[in-house]
Design an enzyme around this catalytic site. Structure first.
Site, PDB file in Angstrom:
ATOM      1  N   TYR B  86       0.819  -1.218   0.000  1.00  0.00           N
ATOM      2  CA  TYR B  86       0.000   0.000   0.000  1.00  0.00           C
ATOM      3  C   TYR B  86       0.849   1.262   0.000  1.00  0.00           C
ATOM      4  O   TYR B  86       0.501   2.251  -0.647  1.00  0.00           O
ATOM      5  CB  TYR B  86      -0.955  -0.007   1.204  1.00  0.00           C
ATOM      6  CG  TYR B  86      -2.126  -0.922   0.995  1.00  0.00           C
ATOM      7  CD1 TYR B  86      -2.956  -0.747  -0.113  1.00  0.00           C
ATOM      8  CD2 TYR B  86      -2.402  -1.964   1.874  1.00  0.00           C
ATOM      9  CE1 TYR B  86      -4.022  -1.590  -0.333  1.00  0.00           C
ATOM     10  CE2 TYR B  86      -3.466  -2.819   1.659  1.00  0.00           C
ATOM     11  CZ  TYR B  86      -4.273  -2.633   0.554  1.00  0.00           C
ATOM     12  OH  TYR B  86      -5.332  -3.464   0.322  1.00  0.00           O
ATOM     13  N   GLU B 179       1.195 -27.380  14.646  1.00  0.00           N
ATOM     14  CA  GLU B 179       0.717 -26.907  13.336  1.00  0.00           C
ATOM     15  C   GLU B 179      -0.593 -26.130  13.461  1.00  0.00           C
ATOM     16  O   GLU B 179      -0.861 -25.229  12.704  1.00  0.00           O
ATOM     17  CB  GLU B 179       0.527 -28.130  12.418  1.00  0.00           C
ATOM     18  CG  GLU B 179      -0.004 -27.823  11.048  1.00  0.00           C
ATOM     19  CD  GLU B 179      -0.310 -29.098  10.265  1.00  0.00           C
ATOM     20  OE1 GLU B 179       0.192 -30.162  10.642  1.00  0.00           O
ATOM     21  OE2 GLU B 179      -1.048 -29.014   9.271  1.00  0.00           O
ATOM     22  N   ASP B 231       0.482 -32.863  11.485  1.00  0.00           N
ATOM     23  CA  ASP B 231      -0.436 -33.910  11.042  1.00  0.00           C
ATOM     24  C   ASP B 231       0.317 -35.041  10.361  1.00  0.00           C
ATOM     25  O   ASP B 231       1.371 -34.837   9.772  1.00  0.00           O
ATOM     26  CB  ASP B 231      -1.449 -33.341  10.027  1.00  0.00           C
ATOM     27  CG  ASP B 231      -2.440 -32.411  10.715  1.00  0.00           C
ATOM     28  OD1 ASP B 231      -2.387 -32.310  11.957  1.00  0.00           O
ATOM     29  OD2 ASP B 231      -3.231 -31.766  10.007  1.00  0.00           O
TER      30      ASP B 231
END
Lengths: 643, 313
Positions: B86, B179, B231
């Site tokens: 920006y 995670e 996982d």
């Protein structure tokens, strides 16, 4: 047996006492009428019954068709006399409060040659009365469409047509007329004459129409007509009083077409039959006028010679004598009569095949037959008169671009003796002849001098004025032919400028008439759509316009509506070549434009970014003053594209 | 940075087109260094020149970024990837989108061989840490202020101030990287930090660089072993791998890896061993397996076997 003739090729001969079949082509219908049928139905009656075929099927279409017919007649009239056309057209509602469909007054005024007042009633009050019956390119046929519009107006509103004509630039005649449909005759209600300052014709009819539906097509028609007729000034005032004015863009008129003979590939049995009738000399009526003519040619005004002396004299002057005179002399020699005797008989039949001449003797009120002596020098004369020209002469005289050599080759091809008299041909032989004319390949291509393309310069100027494009190119192809009909393709391409970026638009014209309906199935559109435009650097929905103008003595229209052109291979090839040529020109323009745009873009980029880099570097390096970077901007814009 | 600025300045002043030499980040130039146990850039360089029209814009963007981060650092301010995108608009530097500006930031990292955090550019914070760890701030206005990261049960965002803080003291003996945010909250609730004397880090998916850097510092500076709870799938495995060996995207950077970290949790082999319920793999999952099998980071390790194991399920 019906001649497949188009609107622009009609060879029409009005023969009150026609002995053979008549063949009429009423623009959209073809009919053959024997003498018997013909007497039962007048052309007006025929049109009255079949008006939907001529484009007068409903108020919307009828209004549009009427506009077309009158405007095209006005333009054709000016073209013929090489007058720069000045056309004023107006459509006014009789009662504006009424809802559509309602009666409208359609007035079309031109500055053309006008029509001799004595022809006006017939020209506008008789269906099939006209002068435009020759083989050359023209928009329409006077006496067909216009009278049809008048007829339609009369049928729907029961109002007369008003025609104001000034042919001599001094006096103008105004006729108010109705058509007697059954008798095919004008009924003059009013006729007055007043002084005028210039020639021109003004036709005003009242007809039932639907402007709310036909309006957009009529406006399109007027504007597109101005594009293809840049030498005309056209003004249109619509029912709301809004004026559409299309000023003259070019002051030069394209050269007018010349009337030419038929091409052998373009005729059929019926046409040949009519041509033979033309060449086939009738036995001249023997009256005082004819006898004076004979005497004059023989130098016998004062003297009265014996038949024998007279014949001797004729022998000496034979080559100077006109054909009718020769025939009369030949008859006198066989019958062995003088002028007085000649006036007392009527020749009934000359049967060359049986070498017999039959005549009626008024004195004895008996029919006589005399044997013809084939050895007599006059026999040949009579034979040629009755049987017409030899095939060789017929071919060279009656067809365009056929010389004796070609004619002889053709005779050999068609297995006809060159000296064969065409008047003696049987029906079967004529069919065989017509067939051979179609099949013989060694005829020269049709003569395009009967065509009147607009020309590259006027077309280009028209396109520039009409579209104000950033790029335009036009091309007139050389004349080509299909089935014996010559044609010329003119095409223009325009890109950018005031043209909206809304995709390719095709403007189609045929013989200077805009084609507005049935675009989808037209050959021009087919060709345009088959183009791979990306090859010509045209992408997306380009601001692109294509103007296509096909000129021909016979435009191969696909349908009776005459709004779309069929895809003849010859025509397709010409259109394709023209389009490809123009597309290549456009591609050159596009790459130039691309290069110029690129240079501009480059210059802009450096002008934008280099000062920024300088600004950042100055702060980054802790310097106070900016570096002298100006020359980098110039250098940057000059760097050649590195690929 | 000033050196670069001077260089550009002199070029401009002499009428030469300035240019940046950037180590090439193309796939061909990214190689795996077995000694460092991470990806590094090869020797190939790319030149970005202001002379080349197609590079002019990105050259200017890079020059602007150097100028802008120079200001940031000088004034002790921070920015984020999104904020950079920006901010550019105020200087008529038009980035098409944030990925483009992010890319220029990586370019500047490569040119200077420094991580963007050194230029005070941080990612949007999403990763957090919790546990008995005392830090001391170094950011302006907080210099010397200490703080213990077990004071707030939601954990602390691993942002610019935390990343630049000194690690002072800890009672923990282990770092657990998790995670998923949900599991992180549960661990805090279950007082895992106490039960296992650990510092709990939420990587929130693929660990951001600042998080990876923190993990490395906890490992190197505080001597804590790092375990990764991810996982038992290809994605979890890769999250662990990036923490251990770094990413190809950051091949130009060092100090972001924890080579000795251990991957804990359910392994593919466990699924068969204990007959665990599974979700069927999709096609993209399977493709991912083959991609990872080709990855040098997985070569010759136990992890490779687990990939093989995964592919069977």
């Amino acid at each position: 047996m019906v001649a497949p003739m188009g609107r622009f090729t009609m060879i029409f001969k009005i023969q009150g006492e026609g002995k053979r079949w008549k063949n009429y082509n009423f623009g959209r219908v073809k009919i053959s009428l024997s003498k018997e049928t013909f007497s039962q139905i007048s052309p007006s009656e025929f049109f009255y019954r079949n008006r939907d075929l001529a484009g007068f099927s409903n108020p919307t279409r009828s209004l549009y068709t009427s506009v077309r017919e009158f405007v095209e007649n006005a333009l054709d009239a000016c073209d013929q006399k090489k007058i720069l056309p000045d056309i004023h057209m107006s459509i006014k509602a009789v009662d504006p409060e009424q809802s559509d469909p309602k009666p409208y007054v359609l007035t079309v005024k031109d500055n053309g040659p006008g029509i001799d007042p004595k022809h006006v009633p017939h020209a506008f009050g008789t269906v099939l009365y006209g002068s435009k019956f020759g083989l050359k390119q023209a928009r329409g046929m006077f006496g067909l469409g216009a009278t049809m519009a008048i007829l339609y107006g009369q049928i729907t509103t029961n109002k007369p047509v008003t025609v104001r004509s000034c042919a001599d630039g001094k006096m103008s005649d105004e006729f108010v007329m109705l058509l007697d449909i059954q008798k095919n005759k004008p009924v003059i209600l009013k006729h007055n004459t007043k002084e005028a300052s210039k020639t021109g014709l003004s036709v005003s009819i009242v007809l039932e129409g639907d402007y709310s539906k036909a309006g957009s097509k009529i406006r399109d028609y007027v504007s597109q007509t101005s594009l293809i007729t840049p030498y005309a000034s056209i003004t249109f005032e619509d029912p709301s009083g809004e004026k559409f004015h299309y000023p003259r863009i070019v002051k030069e008129m394209p050269p007018p077409p010349t009337i030419i003979k038929s091409h052998p590939h373009g005729v059929d049995v019926e046409t040949i039959r009519r041509m033979i009738v033309d060449t086939h000399y009738q036995i001249p009526a023997v009256d005082n006028k004819m006898i004076d003519k004979v005497k004059k040619e023989l130098g016998l005004q004062k003297k009265n010679l014996t038949t024998k002396d007279m014949l001797e004299r004729a022998q000496k002057r034979w080559s100077d004598l006109s054909r009718p005179v020769r025939t009369i002399v030949a008859v006198m020699s066989f019958l062995n009569v003088d002028f007085d005797g000649l006036q007392k008989i009527r020749i009934d039949d000359i049967d060359v095949a049986n070498k017999k001449i039959t005549y009626w003797d008024f004195g004895t009120s008996q029919s006589h037959a005399i044997e013809l002596d084939p050895e007599s020098p006059y026999y040949k004369q009579l034979a040629s008169t009755i049987q017409g020209d030899t095939l060789l002469t017929f071919l060279t005289k009656r067809f365009q671009r056929v010389g004796p050599t070609t004619a002889e080759k053709f005779c050999e091809f068609a297995k006809f003796k060159p000296e064969r008299r065409i008047g003696s041909m049987t029906n079967e032989e004529l069919v065989r002849l017509a067939d051979a004319l179609q099949k013989f390949d060694d005829f020269l291509a049709p003569d395009p001098s009967c065509l009147a393309p607009l020309g590259e310069e006027p077309l280009s100027k028209g396109i520039m004025k009409f579209f104000n494009p950033e790029f335009a190119s036009v091309l007139q192809r050389n004349a080509s032919a299909y089935s014996g009909f010559p044609f010329v393709v003119e095409m223009g391409i325009a890109y950018g400028g005031d043209i909206p970026t809304a995709g390719l638009k095709v403007y189609r014209f045929a013989n200077r008439i805009p084609l507005l309906y049935d675009e989808g199935s037209d050959v021009v559109l087919k060709i345009v759509n088959e183009m791979d435009w990306s090859r010509y650097k045209v992408k997306g929905d380009p601001p692109l316009v294509i103007v296509s103008h096909i000129c021909s003595t016979r435009i191969p229209y696909k349908t009776v509506g005459k709004e779309n052109v069929a895809d003849r291979p010859e025509l397709e090839r010409e259109l394709k070549n023209a389009l490809q040529y123009l597309a290549r020109k456009l591609a050159v323009h596009m790459s130039r434009k691309g290069a110029a745009d690129m240079e501009k873009k480059r210059a802009n980029l450096y002008a934008k970014y280099v000062p920024l880099i300088s600004q950042f570097a100055t702060e980054l390096s802790g310097k106070k003053k900016e570096p002298n970077y100006k020359r980098l901007i110039t250098m940057g814009s000059e760097i050649e594209e590195q690929v | 940075m000033q050196k670069h600025g001077l260089n550009i300045y002199d070029n401009l002043d002499q009428g030469k087109f300035p240019q940046f030499v950037i180590p090439s980040r193309s796939v061909n130039n990214i190689v795996y260094d077995k000694k460092l146990r991470q990806y590094i850039l090869g020797n190939a360089n790319a030149v970005r020149s202001s002379r080349n029209m197609s590079q002019l814009r990105s050259y200017t963007q890079l020059a602007w970024l150097a100028f802008f981060v120079n200001r940031l650092v000088r004034e002790g301010k921070s920015s984020t990837l999104r904020d950079i995108y920006y901010s550019s608009q105020a200087f008529s530097i038009d980035f098409e989108d944030q990925p483009e500006s992010d890319n220029i930031i990586v370019d500047l990292e490569a040119v200077t061989l420094s991580p963007r955090e050194e230029f005070h550019i941080f990612p949007e914070e999403r990763s957090s840490v919790f546990g008995d760890l005392t830090i001391e701030y170094t950011v302006p206005g907080y210099e010397g202020k200490r703080m213990n990261l077990s004071d707030h049960p939601d954990g602390y965002l691993i942002g610019p101030s935390l990343s630049s803080a000194e690690l002072v003291d800890t009672s923990a003996e282990l770092v657990i990287a998790i995670e998923k945010g949900g599991l992180f909250t549960r661990f805090v609730e279950e007082k895992v930090h106490k039960k296992f004397k650990s510092i709990i880090v939420d990587t929130a998916g693929q660990a951001p660089r600042s998080t990876r850097n923190l993990l490395r510092r906890l490992n190197q500076e505080m001597g804590l072993p790092v375990v990764i709870l991810a996982d038992g799938d290809v994605y979890g495995e890769h999250i662990a791998m990036v923490i251990k060996s770094g990413s190809a995207n950051a091949a130009h950077l060092r100090e972001l890896t924890v080579p000795d970290a251990k991957w804990l949790g359910v392994w593919a082999t466990d699924i068969e061993k204990y007959k665990l319920p599974t979700i069927p793999m999709t096609e993209s999952d399977i493709k991912r397996i083959y991609d990872l099998q080709k990855d040098p980071r997985y070569q010759g390790r136990k992890l490779e076997e687990t990939i093989g194991g995964l592919s069977k399920t």
